[in-house]
Motif scaffolding. Structure first.
Motif, PDB file in Angstrom:
ATOM      1  N   ASP A  10       0.824  -1.214   0.000  1.00  0.00           N
ATOM      2  CA  ASP A  10       0.000   0.000   0.000  1.00  0.00           C
ATOM      3  C   ASP A  10       0.854   1.259   0.000  1.00  0.00           C
ATOM      4  OD1 ASP A  10      -2.251  -1.552   0.052  1.00  0.00           O
ATOM      5  OD2 ASP A  10      -2.517  -1.436   2.220  1.00  0.00           O
ATOM      6  N   ASP A  53       1.290  10.778  -0.625  1.00  0.00           N
ATOM      7  CA  ASP A  53       0.123  11.014  -1.472  1.00  0.00           C
ATOM      8  C   ASP A  53      -1.104  10.470  -0.763  1.00  0.00           C
ATOM      9  OD1 ASP A  53      -1.436  11.747  -3.568  1.00  0.00           O
ATOM     10  OD2 ASP A  53      -0.551  10.411  -5.050  1.00  0.00           O
ATOM     11  N   VAL A  54      -2.287  10.860  -1.262  1.00  0.00           N
ATOM     12  CA  VAL A  54      -3.533  10.412  -0.640  1.00  0.00           C
ATOM     13  C   VAL A  54      -4.067   9.149  -1.293  1.00  0.00           C
ATOM     14  CG1 VAL A  54      -4.186  12.718   0.119  1.00  0.00           C
ATOM     15  CG2 VAL A  54      -4.865  11.945  -2.162  1.00  0.00           C
ATOM     16  N   LYS A  55      -3.456   8.713  -2.388  1.00  0.00           N
ATOM     17  CA  LYS A  55      -3.884   7.507  -3.081  1.00  0.00           C
ATOM     18  C   LYS A  55      -2.762   6.483  -3.075  1.00  0.00           C
ATOM     19  CE  LYS A  55      -6.993   9.966  -6.276  1.00  0.00           C
ATOM     20  NZ  LYS A  55      -7.301  10.241  -7.717  1.00  0.00           N
ATOM     21  N   ALA A  56      -3.153   5.200  -3.028  1.00  0.00           N
ATOM     22  CA  ALA A  56      -2.159   4.127  -3.020  1.00  0.00           C
ATOM     23  C   ALA A  56      -1.467   4.044  -4.384  1.00  0.00           C
ATOM     24  CB  ALA A  56      -2.839   2.801  -2.675  1.00  0.00           C
ATOM     25  N   TYR A  78       0.911   5.084  -1.287  1.00  0.00           N
ATOM     26  CA  TYR A  78       0.865   6.358  -0.583  1.00  0.00           C
ATOM     27  C   TYR A  78       2.192   7.116  -0.611  1.00  0.00           C
ATOM     28  CZ  TYR A  78      -3.585   4.572   1.054  1.00  0.00           C
ATOM     29  OH  TYR A  78      -4.862   4.080   1.096  1.00  0.00           O
ATOM     30  N   LYS A  86       5.172   7.937  -3.399  1.00  0.00           N
ATOM     31  CA  LYS A  86       5.530   7.804  -4.807  1.00  0.00           C
ATOM     32  C   LYS A  86       6.876   8.465  -5.080  1.00  0.00           C
ATOM     33  CE  LYS A  86       0.759   7.672  -6.563  1.00  0.00           C
ATOM     34  NZ  LYS A  86       0.091   7.587  -5.242  1.00  0.00           N
ATOM     35  N   TYR A 116       0.701   7.022   8.711  1.00  0.00           N
ATOM     36  CA  TYR A 116      -0.587   7.600   8.339  1.00  0.00           C
ATOM     37  C   TYR A 116      -0.847   8.951   9.007  1.00  0.00           C
ATOM     38  CZ  TYR A 116      -1.403   2.973   6.433  1.00  0.00           C
ATOM     39  OH  TYR A 116      -1.299   1.804   5.699  1.00  0.00           O
TER      40      TYR A 116
END
Length: 606
Positions: A32, A71-74, A76, A78, A399
């Motif tokens: 993730d 980032d907020v999208k997997a 997470y 980059k 997180y």
């Protein structure tokens, strides 16, 4: 009916208590977080793009620096910024460390790297800096420190202007280098008789509770393990005392500083080996003003096997990744006492090398009674044990929820690069915390080029809180921010202080910063009634006027809030059902009574 209602309500409460107090261990979330990019050596943490989320700096095998942005999208994290080898100085072929900070005072994050030439030793270290430019890295402009350091330098605020400086050994003396206006200026520092051990574990940390960072040095040579403390009383450092390592020690690891027993002062933790092979290992504690060493962990027996620290090579070479004996510290269970992650190996089977959690618990034997606390090894942490050949383990708030998770680096058979593992900490139940990050305070709302001042790793600030626990006892804890920077110290750019299970407001939260030469007054500010489970971003602007400092509070709801809401909704629904049943029964009784009344009226009429 009352008995059944009481039983159902009791079952619901027990279920909620089970959820709140359950222990779920760790969860592998590597995919993730990094996807297929989980290779390399995690070298540092910092908010590179000023979005209030911590990014990860990774060194790849071909000496490439990769910055993974949150980032907020997997996945997470980059890989957004890459600095390849051709951007480095020509003589540098191996990158050994990364230290992100704001070295020119423009409130943008720059990146300092240390490196070596092929075949050189740790005694020949090159240092160079890439400048931050509008949340990117300007790779065409670079400043090389025209000095050959004897080891990786310590990044600290030597002159108290809240701009990080570079302190290390050049030749036979200590020097400090400044980069004001992106121009290099180096000068002699401390005395000519200072000898610093290689590898060092120097630290920039408050050692006398005056909220001003002092200087700790690993003194002596590779055969004489000594330590020196230089106290900052008026913006200048003065040698305070010297000490030696515990007797009969053959290997000394990296010194670490933490408030081990929760008394508000920083204690000195030292991992050691009693022989060259580390078949007998220990961790000692030295409290301020008490030169006696107290053992806080000597039992490394795991069933029928004996474990110990991993000894570094006698002559480490650049490019050969052999981390030194290091403790990475953090309060994983938020009980107010910092724990540690360490790499241990089976002394009878060198192939067995794993990361272990050392929990800070109350002392249960005579040897540690002077410390009051001790470490206990979690031998059966299955998620950590599932990672073989681990070489580095550290804490990291993945997180941004105030719960310290874990990142472990391991060797993989047939691969030269290390593999990155991310483990989410699910242990938190009903414990509370406060997370504090102190910025440079060089600007507030009027930063140059309208940049946000959040992406600056600032060494030197000191944080302490006082509160009252659930039993009415006074408790406090303290921590320094980014006190060490060399040899994969992997310190976080913020401080997470556990509060235990007490949901009380923090009575007092104190923050102090370094002061420039000639200034005797402490630069310290106090905030009261801080809400638990919150993140506090402190902007000490202007530096010279603590009364004008500001703090931004961000609340992080705990799981207990959600569980309490679920319990409340469940109880409300249950009560509504009871009310509905009672109302329905009452309505039936009313209808029956009306029919009887109507029947009685009919007979009377006759």
């Amino acid at each position: 009916m009352w008995l059944s209602t009481h039983t159902a309500l009791l079952s619901l409460i027990n279920f909620i208590i089970f959820l709140q107090h359950g222990v779920f261990g760790l969860q592998d979330v590597t995919a993730d977080l990094f996807g297929a990019e989980n290779v390399g050596t995690v070298a540092a943490f910092g908010d590179f793009n000023s979005d209030k989320q911590t990014d990860v700096f990774v060194i790849r095998e071909d000496s490439e620096l990769v910055i993974f942005l949150a980032d907020v999208k997997a996945p997470y994290f980059k890989p957004k910024v890459r600095v390849k080898k051709d951007a480095f100085p020509s003589e540098v072929s191996v990158i050994s460390s990364v230290v992100p900070a704001d070295y020119d005072g423009d409130s943008q994050m720059d990146v300092l790297l240390t490196g070596h030439a092929t075949g050189s030793s740790l005694l020949q270290t090159s240092v160079f800096v890439f400048w931050g430019n509008n949340q990117t890295l300007n790779q065409s402009a670079r400043v090389d420190l025209n000095r050959t350091f004897k080891d990786q330098p310590l990044v600290m605020d030597f002159n108290g202007d809240m701009i990080p400086d570079i302190f290390g050994v050049v030749g036979d003396s200590t020097e400090v280098c400044y980069l004001r206006g992106r121009k290099l200026k180096c000068e002699k520092a401390l005395g000519s008789d200072v000898q610093i051990r290689v590898p060092h574990s120097n630290a920039f940390i408050d050692l006398n509770k005056d909220f001003t960072a002092d200087l700790f040095l690993s003194a002596g040579s590779n055969s004489v393990f000594g330590f020196e403390t230089w106290i900052n009383t008026d913006g200048n450092f003065t040698r305070n005392y010297t000490a030696k390592a515990p007797e009969n020690v053959k290997q000394v690891g990296q010194s670490a500083f933490v408030d081990f027993d929760g008394d508000g002062s920083q204690d000195h933790l030292l991992p050691v080996c009693m022989d060259k092979a580390c078949t007998k290992s220990a961790i000692y504690l030295e409290k301020p003003g008490q030169p006696e060493w107290v053992p806080v962990l000597t039992d490394f027996q795991r069933k029928d096997s004996l474990w110990g620290f991993v000894p570094p090579p006698d002559t480490p070479q650049p490019g050969e990744f052999h981390p030194f004996i290091t403790l990475h510290l953090g309060d994983y269970n938020l009980d107010g006492f910092p724990d540690a992650l360490a790499i241990l190996k089976n002394t009878s089977n060198s192939a067995q090398q794993q990361a272990f959690l050392l929990e800070n618990v109350a002392c249960n034997n005579v040897s540690c009674k002077d410390a009051g606390r001790m470490f206990r090894v979690h031998w059966d942490q299955s998620d950590l044990n599932a990672i073989p050949k681990a070489v580095v383990a550290t804490f990291f708030d993945i997180y941004e929820d105030g719960i310290l998770d874990m990142i472990v680096l391991s060797r993989t058979e047939g691969k030269k690069e290390l593999t990155i593992h991310a483990l989410k900490n699910n242990f938190e139940a009903d414990a509370y915390f406060v997370k504090v990050i102190v910025l440079s305070g060089l600007c507030s709302n009027d930063c140059p080029d309208k940049v946000k001042p959040f992406g600056v790793n600032q060494p030197g600030p000191y944080v302490m809180y006082t509160s009252v626990d659930s039993n009415g006892y006074l408790k406090n804890a303290s921590a320094g921010q980014l006190s060490q920077s060399a040899h994969l110290s992997l310190q976080l750019p913020y401080t997470v202080l556990g509060l235990g299970r007490s949901a009380n407001f923090l009575d007092h939260l104190f923050v102090g910063i370094p002061r420039p030469p000639g200034v005797k007054d402490m630069r310290k500010q106090e905030w009261t009634a801080i809400i638990p489970n919150s993140q506090l971003i402190v902007i000490p602007y202007p530096n010279s006027d603590p009364r004008s400092w500001s703090a931004k509070l961000y609340l992080t709801p705990s799981n207990i809030v959600l569980l309490t809401a679920v319990a409340l909704i469940g109880v409300c629904v249950f009560i509504l059902i009871i009310i509905g049943v009672l109302h329905w029964q009452e309505k039936k009784a009313d209808d029956r009574e009306k029919r009887q009344e109507a029947h009685r009226f009919h007979f009377d009429a006759m």
